[in-house]
Write an enzyme that holds these catalytic residues in place. Structure first.
Site, short mmCIF file in Angstrom:
data_model
loop_
_atom_site.label_atom_id
_atom_site.label_comp_id
_atom_site.label_asym_id
_atom_site.label_seq_id
_atom_site.Cartn_x
_atom_site.Cartn_y
_atom_site.Cartn_z
N GLY A 170 0.80 -1.36 -0.22
CA GLY A 170 -0.03 -0.02 0.04
C GLY A 170 0.92 1.09 0.18
CG HIS B 289 3.21 0.69 -5.61
ND1 HIS B 289 3.23 1.58 -4.75
CD2 HIS B 289 3.56 -0.27 -4.91
CE1 HIS B 289 4.01 1.43 -3.57
NE2 HIS B 289 4.28 -0.05 -3.73
N GLY C 286 8.88 -4.86 -8.63
CA GLY C 286 9.81 -4.01 -9.11
C GLY C 286 11.26 -4.31 -8.87
CD GLN C 287 14.52 -5.52 -12.71
OE1 GLN C 287 14.81 -4.61 -13.80
NE2 GLN C 287 15.23 -6.47 -12.84
CG ASP D 129 11.76 -3.64 -3.00
OD1 ASP D 129 12.34 -3.13 -2.02
OD2 ASP D 129 10.84 -3.07 -3.16
CB SER E 126 10.89 4.32 -1.63
OG SER E 126 10.47 3.97 -0.22
#
Ligand code: PAF
Length: 285
Positions: A31, A37, A147-148, A150, A185
């Site tokens: 969230g 996102h 996502g890259q 992470d 982020s």
């Protein structure tokens, strides 16, 4: 858009879609959604599958001294964002729904949990792999998007899917950045304006490392040193790690001869930011 916090209800909705012959694409999130996102959602939508977004701040992946209680949350804002993005199903379970009893069954990810972020966040990736495995069992997606930013998480999930023969395609999505390079982020909201300015050094130093590789530098330690020097001379952030590792399995690298992950984590006050770059050295031969 359908939305539910109940596992049984979600299973019924998904069973119906599968019966109609639709593929299911899952975008798991915690969230407080941002453009990063939304880019996962966009890629998921492009596959033509029914897109399920999950929002669940997973206690299992936070250590006892970490920021679980202060992790930013705004479910109604998120719900309206995903609706506008054309998501088909929003799943936002409570902690009680996901973990009705104390957990005794985990997905262990071996040495991938002991390096980079795993070294300073013991058990973090075990928590991630366990919750993602639960989400995979609940949603039964054909595709799942990560996502890259992470990158280590993406590798952990890819490895779990392969080791456990899960019939799911794991789809990596490129890092989305602010105009000045800062990787998006949910934690960026905690930065003071001074820290926000200083945090630009993270992406700048990664770009510089890539330039060094382009200019012929092949020593992983030298690249790490350059990054450390630049970061510590240009910000007040405290370096957690700066490492060059094999991009395929995160093993140690001395001489850079194959694709590498250049990864870093830096703490600005109590806010820990991560960023990375995958560099294919073949591009510079
Ligand atoms: O990347 C995240 O937001 C989380 O780690 C994930 C994959 C949703 C698991 O809780």
């Amino acid at each position: 858009m359908k939305r539910t916090s109940k596992i049984l209800e979600l299973r019924e909705i998904i069973a119906l879609e599968k019966k109609r012959g639709r593929n299911i694409a899952l975008v798991p999130t915690m969230g407080y959604l941002h453009r990063g996102h939304l880019s996962l959602i966009e890629q998921a939508k492009q596959t033509g599958a029914v897109v399920v977004v999950s929002i669940f701040v997973n206690p299992l992946q936070f250590g006892p001294k970490e920021d679980l209680s202060r992790y930013p949350r705004d479910l109604e804002r998120d719900a309206s964002l995903v609706k506008d993005a054309g998501v088909d199903i929003l799943f936002h379970p409570t902690v009680e729904e996901m973990y009705p009893r104390s957990v005794i069954t985990y997905v262990e990810v071996g040495k991938l949990d002991t390096v980079l972020c795993g070294a300073t966040r013991p058990g973090h990736f075990r928590g991630v792999a366990t919750v993602v495995s639960k989400l995979f069992h609940i949603v039964q997606p054909d595709l799942a998007f990560f996502g890259q930013k992470d990158y280590q998480q993406y590798l952990v999930i890819q490895r779990m899917v392969s080791d456990l023969n899960l019939p799911i395609e794991v789809c990596p999505v490129s890092i989305v950045r602010e105009e000045d390079g800062l990787a998006l982020s949910s934690r960026n909201v905690f930065l003071t304006s001074e820290q926000r300015q200083e945090a630009r050094v993270l992406s700048q130093s990664l770009n510089e490392a890539e330039r060094s590789l382009g200019a012929g530098e092949r020593s992983a330690r030298e690249i790490e040193k350059q990054l450390r020097d630049r970061i510590s001379s240009q910000c007040h952030g405290v370096i957690d790690y700066v490492e060059v590792r094999d991009a395929g399995d995160l093993s140690e690298v001395t001489t850079i001869e194959r694709p590498v992950l250049i990864a870093l984590a830096v703490k600005f006050g109590s806010t820990r930011l991560i960023d990375n770059k995958v560099v294919e050295v073949e591009n510079y031969v």
